[in-house]
Design a protein around this motif. Structure first.
Motif, short mmCIF file in Angstrom:
data_model
loop_
_atom_site.label_atom_id
_atom_site.label_comp_id
_atom_site.label_asym_id
_atom_site.label_seq_id
_atom_site.Cartn_x
_atom_site.Cartn_y
_atom_site.Cartn_z
N LYS A 93 0.81 -1.21 0.00
CA LYS A 93 0.00 0.00 0.00
C LYS A 93 0.85 1.27 0.00
N HIS A 94 1.92 1.28 0.81
CA HIS A 94 2.74 2.49 0.94
C HIS A 94 3.97 2.46 0.04
N GLN A 95 4.15 1.35 -0.68
CA GLN A 95 5.28 1.20 -1.61
C GLN A 95 6.62 1.50 -0.93
N GLN A 96 6.79 0.85 0.21
CA GLN A 96 8.05 0.91 0.93
C GLN A 96 8.76 -0.45 0.83
N LEU A 97 10.02 -0.47 1.25
CA LEU A 97 10.83 -1.69 1.16
C LEU A 97 11.60 -1.92 2.45
N VAL A 98 11.92 -3.18 2.70
CA VAL A 98 12.84 -3.52 3.78
C VAL A 98 14.25 -3.17 3.30
N PRO A 99 14.98 -2.32 4.01
CA PRO A 99 16.34 -1.99 3.58
C PRO A 99 17.24 -3.21 3.64
N LEU A 100 17.96 -3.46 2.56
CA LEU A 100 18.84 -4.64 2.45
C LEU A 100 20.26 -4.21 2.16
N PRO A 101 21.25 -5.02 2.61
CA PRO A 101 21.10 -6.24 3.42
C PRO A 101 20.70 -5.91 4.86
N ARG A 102 19.98 -6.85 5.49
CA ARG A 102 19.47 -6.66 6.85
C ARG A 102 20.48 -7.09 7.90
N THR A 103 20.46 -6.36 9.00
CA THR A 103 21.22 -6.75 10.19
C THR A 103 20.30 -6.64 11.40
N PRO A 104 20.05 -7.76 12.10
CA PRO A 104 20.62 -9.08 11.85
C PRO A 104 19.91 -9.77 10.68
N ASN A 105 20.68 -10.58 9.95
CA ASN A 105 20.08 -11.37 8.88
C ASN A 105 19.55 -12.69 9.45
N VAL A 106 18.98 -13.53 8.60
CA VAL A 106 18.37 -14.77 9.07
C VAL A 106 19.40 -15.68 9.74
N VAL A 107 20.57 -15.80 9.15
CA VAL A 107 21.62 -16.64 9.74
C VAL A 107 21.97 -16.14 11.13
N GLN A 108 22.13 -14.84 11.28
CA GLN A 108 22.46 -14.26 12.58
C GLN A 108 21.33 -14.44 13.58
N ILE A 109 20.09 -14.31 13.12
CA ILE A 109 18.94 -14.51 14.01
C ILE A 109 18.91 -15.94 14.54
#
Length: 291
Positions: free
Chosen positions: A147-163
């Protein structure tokens, strides 16, 4: 404090109810008034709902924030959610002038599909309950992107491996968390994420971002680039993914127990793991997506 007379819905009323990021037709079986947020003592209405076409094992108590009136505007919202949700299959248009032979072929394909569906429904069922606060995160996630045309900033910290490493570390001193099943589950979550992200976990508006980020990170796996927002979407898909495996009921129960514990841990640490604000997509990016 509000009272019971302020409840929006009534028993036997047909409603639309959020389950994960999607809306489903449901019927209210019972109503109640409960403490919604025990640490703070906030109270409010809750409803026992049955999802239309689902087994009774999926019946659940939901807060009022997850239910919507059954009207044209909310039905349109339901359709919009379904259309934009990752993994939605496009319908195959019918071709004119089909021969009798092709019709027979379609019939055989249909029969095969029915057989597979019957086999699927007989398999053990896994239900992975997602905490309400994380369900709210999923809804916000959908709204931010579609709806708001936003994005998750990448690369993410923590990433999935780190989580997953953080979760493993949090369980080091607890009995049973160093066993083989525990390690296999965490490895399996990472594997599923890497295999599913590009095909199942992205909204349409994110696909160009995925193409761009993969070009800049050719030596990394998706689990090293994406974070908790997309990992949470994977948990919504787990019941369907597990149903298509050949796992026995004991294995499913063990898997479910571990997945539920991961979600509880994510809920407890959501401020550290999940974004509160997304970034606005640039006009250039929006132009590319629209074209």
């Amino acid at each position: 404090m509000a009272n019971k007379r302020q409840m929006t819905f009534e028993a036997n009323e047909n409603v639309l109810c959020f389950h994960g990021p999607l809306l489903y037709e449901a019927k209210i079986l019972k109503t109640d008034w409960r403490v919604l947020d025990p640490p703070h003592g906030d109270e409010g209405p809750v409803y026992l709902v049955h999802y239309r076409g689902w087994k009774q094992t999926w019946d659940e108590w939901v807060p009022e924030s997850r239910a919507l009136k059954m009207n044209e505007a909310n039905l349109a919202k339901q359709a919009s959610l379904k259309e934009s949700y990752p993994g939605k299959k496009k319908a195959v248009p019918k071709t004119s002038g089909a021969t009798e032979s092709s019709d027979r072929g379609k019939k055989r394909a249909k029969d095969t599909s029915v057989d597979k569906e019957e086999e699927f429904t007989k398999r053990p069922e896994i239900k992975v309950p997602i905490p309400d606060s994380l369900k709210a995160q999923l809804v916000d996630d959908w709204e931010n992107i579609t709806k708001h045309q936003q994005l998750v900033p990448l690369p993410r910290t923590p990433n999935v491996v780190q989580i997953l490493d953080m979760y493993r570390d949090s369980k080091k001193d607890k009995k049973g968390c160093s066993d083989e099943i525990f390690q296999e589950v965490l490895s399996g979550i990472k594997t599923y994420f890497d295999k599913c992200l590009g095909n199942l976990l992205l909204y349409r508006f994110e696909r160009q971002q995925y193409v761009d980020i993969r070009k800049r990170n050719t030596g990394k796996e998706d689990s090293e680039i994406y974070g908790g927002e997309h990992l949470l979407r994977l948990f919504v898909q787990f019941p369907m993914l597990i149903a298509h495996t050949q796992m026995d009921q004991d294995s499913i129960n063990a898997l479910r127990e571990n997945l539920v514990d991961v979600l509880k841990w994510m809920q407890k640490n959501h401020k550290e793991l999940l974004l509160s604000e997304y970034e606005n997509a640039s006009p250039a990016y929006q132009s590319i997506v629209k074209s």
